[in-house]
Design an enzyme around this catalytic site. Structure first.
Site, short mmCIF file in Angstrom:
data_model
loop_
_atom_site.label_atom_id
_atom_site.label_comp_id
_atom_site.label_asym_id
_atom_site.label_seq_id
_atom_site.Cartn_x
_atom_site.Cartn_y
_atom_site.Cartn_z
N LYS A 1 0.85 -1.18 0.00
CA LYS A 1 0.00 0.00 0.00
C LYS A 1 0.89 1.24 0.00
O LYS A 1 2.04 1.13 0.42
CB LYS A 1 -0.93 -0.02 1.21
CG LYS A 1 -0.22 0.26 2.52
CD LYS A 1 -1.17 0.77 3.55
CE LYS A 1 -0.40 1.72 4.38
NZ LYS A 1 -0.44 1.78 5.71
N ASP B 1 -1.92 -6.50 2.35
CA ASP B 1 -2.43 -5.72 3.47
C ASP B 1 -2.04 -6.55 4.69
O ASP B 1 -2.59 -7.63 4.91
CB ASP B 1 -3.95 -5.57 3.38
CG ASP B 1 -4.51 -4.71 4.50
OD1 ASP B 1 -4.13 -4.95 5.67
OD2 ASP B 1 -5.29 -3.79 4.23
N HIS B 2 -1.08 -6.07 5.46
CA HIS B 2 -0.52 -6.97 6.47
C HIS B 2 -1.54 -7.34 7.56
O HIS B 2 -1.36 -8.31 8.27
CB HIS B 2 0.78 -6.42 7.06
CG HIS B 2 0.60 -5.35 8.08
ND1 HIS B 2 0.35 -4.04 7.77
CD2 HIS B 2 0.64 -5.40 9.43
CE1 HIS B 2 0.25 -3.34 8.88
NE2 HIS B 2 0.42 -4.12 9.92
N LYS C 1 -2.64 -11.26 9.77
CA LYS C 1 -2.74 -11.49 11.22
C LYS C 1 -3.66 -12.68 11.47
O LYS C 1 -4.78 -12.73 10.96
CB LYS C 1 -3.27 -10.24 11.93
CG LYS C 1 -2.29 -9.05 11.89
CD LYS C 1 -2.85 -7.87 12.66
CE LYS C 1 -2.07 -6.58 12.37
NZ LYS C 1 -0.78 -6.49 13.03
N GLU D 1 -2.84 3.09 18.71
CA GLU D 1 -1.38 2.96 18.74
C GLU D 1 -0.82 3.95 19.73
O GLU D 1 -1.36 5.05 19.89
CB GLU D 1 -0.80 3.26 17.36
CG GLU D 1 -1.20 2.28 16.30
CD GLU D 1 -0.45 2.54 15.00
OE1 GLU D 1 0.63 1.99 14.83
OE2 GLU D 1 -0.95 3.33 14.19
N ASP E 1 -4.13 5.87 5.87
CA ASP E 1 -3.09 4.98 6.39
C ASP E 1 -3.68 3.73 7.04
O ASP E 1 -3.09 2.65 6.97
CB ASP E 1 -2.26 5.77 7.42
CG ASP E 1 -1.04 5.00 7.92
OD1 ASP E 1 -0.26 4.54 7.06
OD2 ASP E 1 -0.88 4.88 9.15
N HIS F 1 -6.60 -1.37 6.18
CA HIS F 1 -6.60 -2.36 7.27
C HIS F 1 -7.96 -2.50 7.95
O HIS F 1 -8.46 -3.60 8.15
CB HIS F 1 -5.58 -1.98 8.35
CG HIS F 1 -4.20 -1.74 7.82
ND1 HIS F 1 -3.67 -2.48 6.80
CD2 HIS F 1 -3.22 -0.87 8.20
CE1 HIS F 1 -2.43 -2.06 6.56
NE2 HIS F 1 -2.14 -1.09 7.39
N LYS G 1 -3.01 7.65 16.54
CA LYS G 1 -1.63 7.60 17.03
C LYS G 1 -1.61 8.26 18.41
O LYS G 1 -2.46 9.10 18.72
CB LYS G 1 -0.71 8.38 16.10
CG LYS G 1 -0.71 7.91 14.67
CD LYS G 1 0.30 6.80 14.45
CE LYS G 1 0.39 6.40 12.99
NZ LYS G 1 0.88 5.04 12.80
C1 BG6 Z 1 0.86 0.50 8.77
C2 BG6 Z 1 0.71 1.99 8.90
O1 BG6 Z 1 0.29 0.05 7.57
O2 BG6 Z 1 0.23 -0.13 9.87
C3 BG6 Z 1 1.31 2.46 10.20
O3 BG6 Z 1 1.32 2.65 7.82
C4 BG6 Z 1 0.73 1.70 11.36
O4 BG6 Z 1 1.10 3.86 10.38
C5 BG6 Z 1 0.79 0.19 11.12
O5 BG6 Z 1 1.49 2.03 12.51
C6 BG6 Z 1 0.04 -0.56 12.18
O6 BG6 Z 1 0.27 -1.92 12.04
P1 BG6 Z 1 0.25 -2.89 13.28
O7 BG6 Z 1 0.45 -4.24 12.70
O8 BG6 Z 1 1.37 -2.46 14.19
O9 BG6 Z 1 -1.07 -2.70 13.93
#
Ligand code: BG6
Length: 496
Positions: free
Chosen positions: A152, A181-182, A186, A220, A239, A244, A344
């Protein structure tokens, strides 16, 4: 194992993502015995490295590389890594050089011409690289396969996502384009599907008749740190929400797929995105809160205001926090309010989904005390950390009368296995190596997700909704609580 031999090419291999996530993920697969016997990794970027220098940087001197207990495997692993420097990513000369190198490696390692091209580069290269690959036929090798992995952002809005898709699809087949999309990597996000579709007792309850509201929080503790330059162009909506969190939502809300395969699951997600009721014009100020953090103290320590972060203009109006209320216009979810919140510099790092069930029709124990009124039937799905699930419901307090108390039934995902739960990137890369795009975003649904957030971003750009401020280290602006007005007993759940 049964994986096809292949070469994984990482563009942008000297960059941050490759070092933090990709190379360590490939190592995880290596030590787990998941890689095909015939495999090589070719890093490509503009920096001038020899193979040896590259191995040193991304394996031996990489602070994100965790090899504890597996040090003996490092040498052998590093021998699978190679490097190709490029002058420009799209130059004809470069791509010719790359092709020769791949042919050479292909012969040496017996991988033939099966390729995964992983673009870990700035997005402006997403169309130029695939085109350059197509110029020399690397997109469709005659006697092998070629897949493209894209990080992304997939576009900046619906129009640019559409354009990007068209460009990618003009050289790669949709099923060979892996939009990573990580969050979909999960375990707990995948487990949402198992929870819903492998258990008979959730199924009848999972709809407007029994569910009062659904909330998804991704909090976060970190600020933007040194990513200000990127982040300021993006903001929390682009973002986190557009990708996500809408993916998590799709797992919570989709209709049962007829099979657990890419076609069915991704088809159901697309339908869910199509059912999102648009938030437009004046509704944006009513249903969406955008905010930005000011200086404060979080778990990470003292944090300067977002506007004072490196790479962020003093008068930036980029949101570091979003909270929103919306509806899904289909039979299952008619009338059920959904809430998404992310930010954040909040007090905790936590991602969770909370399903709040409706109260029983009569509060017959209310006379004993006001506990009965507060009795929440909630299912809390903890995506991270402490992956797992908790169910909250009322139980009788021992003793006289019928006093009711909320209790927790807690399940921790780690109790399911003694093995390490695979990291997102390892799992997703492995799926790509298998040729299974189920856990990757499909082009049309990415566009559809943009179509939902675009009008909101538009209204913000036109200043039709205020930007509020919240102190770093707090749960965000009070305005977000007002989104719950009119939802009986409903409120954000702030985990502690
Ligand atoms: C990323 C964002 O894709 O995902 C970051 O660009 C964010 O801003 C992160 O901190 C959050 O990922 P995770 O796996 O730590 O929840």
């Amino acid at each position: 194992n049964t994986l096809d031999p292949h070469i994984l090419i990482i563009y942008g291999a000297s960059g941050d993502l490759a070092q933090r996530k990709l190379i360590p993920a490939v190592f995880d697969l290596y030590r787990g015995g998941y890689l095909p016997e015939k495999f090589a990794l070719l890093g490509a970027s503009r920096t001038d490295f020899t193979d040896e220098e590259f191995r040193k940087k991304v394996v031996f001197e990489n602070e994100f590389f965790e090899a504890e207990g597996h040090e003996d495997k490092l040498d052998a692993f590093s021998q699978l890594l190679f490097y190709q420097d490029l002058k420009a990513y799209d130059g004809a000369e470069d791509v010719k050089k790359l092709k020769d190198r791949l042919e050479d490696l292909g012969q040496r390692f017996g991988t033939g011409s099966n390729y995964i091209f992983y673009l870990s580069t700035p997005p402006k290269l997403y169309n130029t690289i695939p085109k350059a690959l197509a110029d020399v036929g690397l997109n469709k090798p005659a006697d092998g396969w070629s897949r493209l992995v894209v990080e992304k952002p997939f576009g900046y809005d619906e129009a640019s996502a559409r354009q990007l898709n068209e460009e990618l699809q003009s050289v790669f087949r949709e099923n060979d384009i892996y939009r990573i999309d990580h969050y979909l990597g999960k375990e707990t996000v995948q487990n949402l599907l198992v929870t819903r579709f492998a258990n008979g007792f959730f199924e009848p309850l999972w709809n407007r008749n029994y569910i009062q509201s659904v909330q998804i929080t991704a909090a976060e503790t970190v600020g933007v740190g040194s990513r200000g330059g990127y982040y300021d162009e993006s903001g929390a909506m682009r973002d986190m929400v557009q990708n996500h969190l809408l993916q998590v939502l799709a797992h919570v809300g989709m209709e049962p797929p007829i099979r657990a395969d890419a076609y069915s699951i991704r088809g159901e997600k697309m339908k869910l995105f199509q059912s999102l009721r648009p938030i437009k014009g004046e509704q944006v100020a009513e249903q969406v809160v955008r905010a930005q953090y000011t200086a404060g103290k979080t778990k990470e320590g003292e944090v300067p205001a977002y506007r004072d972060a490196e790479g962020v203009p003093d008068d930036s109006t980029t949101e570091t926090y979003v909270a929103m209320k919306f509806f899904i216009d289909n039979w299952r979810w008619a009338g059920v309010p959904f809430f998404i919140r992310t930010g954040k510099c909040l007090p905790l790092k936590v991602t969770e989904v909370v399903i709040t069930f409706k109260n029983p029709p009569q509060a017959i124990f209310a006379a004993y005390d006001d506990y009965a009124m507060k009795c929440d039937n909630q299912l809390i799905i903890r995506i991270q950390p402490d992956e797992g699930m908790a169910m909250e419901f009322g139980m009788k307090v021992p003793g006289e009368g019928f006093r009711v108390k909320n209790v927790d039934m807690d399940f921790f995902y780690r109790d399911l296995t003694t093995k390490d739960v695979p990291e997102s990137y390892s799992r997703l890369l492995l799926d790509c190596m298998k040729g299974d795009p189920t856990l990757y975003a499909r082009g049309d649904s990415v566009e559809q997700a943009w179509a939902f957030v675009d009008p909101i971003l538009q209204a913000w750009e036109n200043n039709e909704a205020p930007l509020t401020m919240y102190e770093a280290g707090t749960w965000g602006p009070v305005e977000a609580d007002k989104l719950w007005d009119g939802v009986e007993g409903g409120m954000w759940r702030n985990p502690s």
